[in-house]
Motif scaffolding. Sequence first.
Motif, PDB file in Angstrom:
ATOM      1  N   GLY A 188     -22.184  -2.740   8.126  1.00 47.33           N
ATOM      2  CA  GLY A 188     -21.396  -1.575   7.645  1.00 47.33           C
ATOM      3  C   GLY A 188     -20.055  -1.796   7.191  1.00 47.33           C
ATOM      4  O   GLY A 188     -19.089  -1.324   7.474  1.00 47.33           O
ATOM      5  N   LEU A 189     -20.045  -2.872   6.331  1.00 43.62           N
ATOM      6  CA  LEU A 189     -18.783  -3.309   5.634  1.00 43.62           C
ATOM      7  C   LEU A 189     -18.745  -3.007   4.079  1.00 43.62           C
ATOM      8  O   LEU A 189     -19.805  -2.867   3.533  1.00 43.62           O
ATOM      9  CB  LEU A 189     -18.618  -4.987   5.831  1.00 43.62           C
ATOM     10  N   ALA A 190     -17.587  -2.879   3.667  1.00 43.89           N
ATOM     11  CA  ALA A 190     -17.456  -2.536   2.283  1.00 43.89           C
ATOM     12  C   ALA A 190     -17.600  -4.279   1.793  1.00 43.89           C
ATOM     13  O   ALA A 190     -17.147  -5.187   2.170  1.00 43.89           O
ATOM     14  CB  ALA A 190     -15.914  -2.267   1.959  1.00 43.89           C
ATOM     15  N   GLU A 191     -18.212  -4.267   0.657  1.00 42.76           N
ATOM     16  CA  GLU A 191     -18.473  -5.526  -0.026  1.00 42.76           C
ATOM     17  C   GLU A 191     -17.214  -6.031  -0.776  1.00 42.76           C
ATOM     18  O   GLU A 191     -16.148  -5.315  -1.378  1.00 42.76           O
ATOM     19  CB  GLU A 191     -19.371  -5.228  -1.318  1.00 42.76           C
ATOM     20  N   SER A 192     -16.855  -7.329  -0.820  1.00 46.16           N
ATOM     21  CA  SER A 192     -15.891  -7.984  -1.465  1.00 46.16           C
ATOM     22  C   SER A 192     -16.202  -9.099  -2.512  1.00 46.16           C
ATOM     23  O   SER A 192     -17.703  -9.122  -2.685  1.00 46.16           O
ATOM     24  CB  SER A 192     -14.756  -8.430  -0.471  1.00 46.16           C
ATOM     25  N   GLU A 193     -15.570  -9.965  -2.776  1.00 45.70           N
ATOM     26  CA  GLU A 193     -15.808 -10.828  -3.718  1.00 45.70           C
ATOM     27  C   GLU A 193     -15.877 -12.093  -2.953  1.00 45.70           C
ATOM     28  O   GLU A 193     -15.298 -12.553  -2.120  1.00 45.70           O
ATOM     29  CB  GLU A 193     -14.652 -11.002  -4.775  1.00 45.70           C
ATOM     30  N   PRO A 194     -16.973 -12.940  -3.552  1.00 47.26           N
ATOM     31  CA  PRO A 194     -17.206 -14.302  -2.725  1.00 47.26           C
ATOM     32  C   PRO A 194     -15.916 -15.190  -3.106  1.00 47.26           C
ATOM     33  O   PRO A 194     -15.369 -14.886  -4.331  1.00 47.26           O
ATOM     34  CB  PRO A 194     -18.552 -14.895  -3.436  1.00 47.26           C
ATOM     35  N   SER A 195     -15.894 -16.506  -2.546  1.00 47.65           N
ATOM     36  CA  SER A 195     -14.881 -17.590  -2.694  1.00 47.65           C
ATOM     37  C   SER A 195     -15.775 -18.807  -2.925  1.00 47.65           C
ATOM     38  O   SER A 195     -16.843 -18.356  -3.006  1.00 47.65           O
ATOM     39  CB  SER A 195     -13.890 -17.447  -1.756  1.00 47.65           C
ATOM     40  N   HIS A 196     -14.828 -19.751  -3.327  1.00 44.60           N
ATOM     41  CA  HIS A 196     -15.211 -21.125  -3.635  1.00 44.60           C
ATOM     42  C   HIS A 196     -16.287 -20.867  -4.896  1.00 44.60           C
ATOM     43  O   HIS A 196     -17.774 -21.307  -4.669  1.00 44.60           O
ATOM     44  CB  HIS A 196     -15.924 -21.716  -2.376  1.00 44.60           C
ATOM     45  N   ASP A 197     -16.028 -20.546  -5.957  1.00 48.81           N
ATOM     46  CA  ASP A 197     -16.816 -20.309  -7.217  1.00 48.81           C
ATOM     47  C   ASP A 197     -18.025 -19.730  -6.665  1.00 48.81           C
ATOM     48  O   ASP A 197     -19.169 -19.892  -7.148  1.00 48.81           O
ATOM     49  CB  ASP A 197     -16.996 -21.865  -7.758  1.00 48.81           C
ATOM     50  N   GLY A 198     -17.857 -18.523  -5.938  1.00 48.05           N
ATOM     51  CA  GLY A 198     -19.301 -17.846  -5.595  1.00 48.05           C
ATOM     52  C   GLY A 198     -19.959 -18.241  -4.713  1.00 48.05           C
ATOM     53  O   GLY A 198     -21.105 -17.596  -4.521  1.00 48.05           O
ATOM     54  N   THR A 199     -19.895 -19.346  -4.064  1.00 46.32           N
ATOM     55  CA  THR A 199     -20.739 -19.858  -3.356  1.00 46.32           C
ATOM     56  C   THR A 199     -20.540 -19.524  -1.649  1.00 46.32           C
ATOM     57  O   THR A 199     -21.399 -19.901  -0.748  1.00 46.32           O
ATOM     58  CB  THR A 199     -20.978 -21.537  -2.987  1.00 46.32           C
ATOM     59  N   ILE A 200     -19.361 -19.167  -1.321  1.00 40.31           N
ATOM     60  CA  ILE A 200     -18.776 -18.456   0.228  1.00 40.31           C
ATOM     61  C   ILE A 200     -18.733 -17.150   0.124  1.00 40.31           C
ATOM     62  O   ILE A 200     -17.839 -16.611  -0.699  1.00 40.31           O
ATOM     63  CB  ILE A 200     -17.900 -19.475   0.486  1.00 40.31           C
TER      64      ILE A 200
ATOM     65  N   ASP B 171     -29.172 -16.124  -3.048  1.00 40.19           N
ATOM     66  CA  ASP B 171     -28.950 -15.158  -3.910  1.00 40.19           C
ATOM     67  C   ASP B 171     -27.416 -14.560  -3.225  1.00 40.19           C
ATOM     68  O   ASP B 171     -27.775 -13.648  -2.539  1.00 40.19           O
ATOM     69  CB  ASP B 171     -29.936 -14.087  -4.384  1.00 40.19           C
ATOM     70  N   MET B 172     -26.475 -15.038  -3.712  1.00 38.56           N
ATOM     71  CA  MET B 172     -25.211 -14.379  -3.023  1.00 38.56           C
ATOM     72  C   MET B 172     -25.081 -12.910  -3.313  1.00 38.56           C
ATOM     73  O   MET B 172     -24.475 -12.278  -2.080  1.00 38.56           O
ATOM     74  CB  MET B 172     -24.079 -15.069  -3.607  1.00 38.56           C
ATOM     75  N   ALA B 173     -25.297 -12.568  -4.316  1.00 39.73           N
ATOM     76  CA  ALA B 173     -25.149 -11.045  -4.511  1.00 39.73           C
ATOM     77  C   ALA B 173     -25.910 -10.002  -3.809  1.00 39.73           C
ATOM     78  O   ALA B 173     -25.584  -9.157  -3.094  1.00 39.73           O
ATOM     79  CB  ALA B 173     -25.462 -10.763  -6.043  1.00 39.73           C
ATOM     80  N   ARG B 174     -27.122 -10.549  -3.751  1.00 37.93           N
ATOM     81  CA  ARG B 174     -28.140  -9.785  -2.827  1.00 37.93           C
ATOM     82  C   ARG B 174     -27.721  -9.766  -1.479  1.00 37.93           C
ATOM     83  O   ARG B 174     -27.978  -8.864  -0.873  1.00 37.93           O
ATOM     84  CB  ARG B 174     -29.574 -10.396  -3.166  1.00 37.93           C
ATOM     85  N   SER B 175     -27.430 -10.915  -0.992  1.00 36.53           N
ATOM     86  CA  SER B 175     -27.387 -11.383   0.514  1.00 36.53           C
ATOM     87  C   SER B 175     -25.714 -10.573   1.004  1.00 36.53           C
ATOM     88  O   SER B 175     -25.865  -9.937   1.794  1.00 36.53           O
ATOM     89  CB  SER B 175     -27.183 -12.862   0.999  1.00 36.53           C
ATOM     90  N   ALA B 176     -24.805 -10.518  -0.075  1.00 38.62           N
ATOM     91  CA  ALA B 176     -23.815  -9.963   0.186  1.00 38.62           C
ATOM     92  C   ALA B 176     -23.821  -8.329   0.271  1.00 38.62           C
ATOM     93  O   ALA B 176     -23.206  -7.772   1.399  1.00 38.62           O
ATOM     94  CB  ALA B 176     -22.659 -10.266  -0.769  1.00 38.62           C
ATOM     95  N   ARG B 177     -24.576  -7.899  -0.598  1.00 36.26           N
ATOM     96  CA  ARG B 177     -24.938  -6.485  -0.357  1.00 36.26           C
ATOM     97  C   ARG B 177     -25.809  -6.413   0.978  1.00 36.26           C
ATOM     98  O   ARG B 177     -25.522  -5.213   1.819  1.00 36.26           O
ATOM     99  CB  ARG B 177     -25.878  -5.842  -1.483  1.00 36.26           C
TER     100      ARG B 177
ATOM    101  N   ALA C 140     -24.213 -20.168  -0.129  1.00 32.26           N
ATOM    102  CA  ALA C 140     -24.922 -20.372  -1.243  1.00 32.26           C
ATOM    103  C   ALA C 140     -24.816 -21.623  -1.859  1.00 32.26           C
ATOM    104  O   ALA C 140     -25.213 -22.009  -2.957  1.00 32.26           O
ATOM    105  CB  ALA C 140     -24.646 -19.362  -2.208  1.00 32.26           C
ATOM    106  N   SER C 141     -24.051 -22.680  -1.151  1.00 30.96           N
ATOM    107  CA  SER C 141     -23.705 -23.888  -1.859  1.00 30.96           C
ATOM    108  C   SER C 141     -24.960 -24.833  -1.802  1.00 30.96           C
ATOM    109  O   SER C 141     -25.118 -26.001  -2.558  1.00 30.96           O
ATOM    110  CB  SER C 141     -22.802 -24.534  -1.291  1.00 30.96           C
ATOM    111  N   ARG C 142     -25.910 -24.734  -1.134  1.00 29.65           N
ATOM    112  CA  ARG C 142     -27.167 -25.545  -0.567  1.00 29.65           C
ATOM    113  C   ARG C 142     -28.380 -24.411  -0.814  1.00 29.65           C
ATOM    114  O   ARG C 142     -28.765 -24.081   0.249  1.00 29.65           O
ATOM    115  CB  ARG C 142     -27.146 -26.554   0.368  1.00 29.65           C
ATOM    116  N   PRO C 143     -28.973 -24.216  -2.209  1.00 29.22           N
ATOM    117  CA  PRO C 143     -29.987 -23.264  -2.079  1.00 29.22           C
ATOM    118  C   PRO C 143     -31.439 -23.556  -1.589  1.00 29.22           C
ATOM    119  O   PRO C 143     -32.215 -22.652  -1.390  1.00 29.22           O
ATOM    120  CB  PRO C 143     -30.079 -22.744  -3.526  1.00 29.22           C
ATOM    121  N   GLU C 144     -31.579 -24.825  -1.394  1.00 30.51           N
ATOM    122  CA  GLU C 144     -32.819 -25.163  -0.817  1.00 30.51           C
ATOM    123  C   GLU C 144     -32.545 -25.534   0.777  1.00 30.51           C
ATOM    124  O   GLU C 144     -31.826 -26.487   1.320  1.00 30.51           O
ATOM    125  CB  GLU C 144     -33.132 -26.519  -1.184  1.00 30.51           C
ATOM    126  N   PHE C 145     -33.128 -24.737   1.636  1.00 27.59           N
ATOM    127  CA  PHE C 145     -32.957 -24.857   3.085  1.00 27.59           C
ATOM    128  C   PHE C 145     -34.374 -24.243   3.954  1.00 27.59           C
ATOM    129  O   PHE C 145     -35.100 -23.553   2.972  1.00 27.59           O
ATOM    130  CB  PHE C 145     -31.607 -24.043   3.708  1.00 27.59           C
TER     131      PHE C 145
END
Length: 125
Positions: free
Chosen positions: A33-45, A20-26, A60-65
């Motif tokens: 201690g970083l400000a959040e920004s936007e993911p790249s590569h169609d939201g996967t990086i 879950d990119m949004a949860r993990s980025a937060r 988040a390009s391979r959600p099964e790991f």
Amino acid sequence: MTMSSPIENRIGQVFIPVRDMARSARWYSRLLGLAESEPSHDGTIYDLQTAGETRLALDASRPEFDTSGPPRFFFWTTDMVATVAFLQDHGVTLDSDVEDIGSVMFLQFRDPDGNPLMVCQRTRR
């Protein structure tokens, strides 16, 4: 004897698999201690700014790991007591007590996806 190789002896970037990119980025932004920004590569990086040359990215390009095994890298701290308190205050799952092996103290913990992580503090001996 030194061997020659075209591969440089340095790490460019570490990728952490996430579901879950949004949860993990937060979570990682708060952890570091970083400000959040936007993911790249169609939201996967999601690139996390780090000090030094080695970069860190959520992937988040391979959600099964599989999250089994030891931590694959560690973060530094200069205050393990404050680090433990910070992790506990944020509800982070701790996998170990602080261990002192002479040259470093370390603590193992998990991110929201169950990835094993570690934080180390150099000891003065």
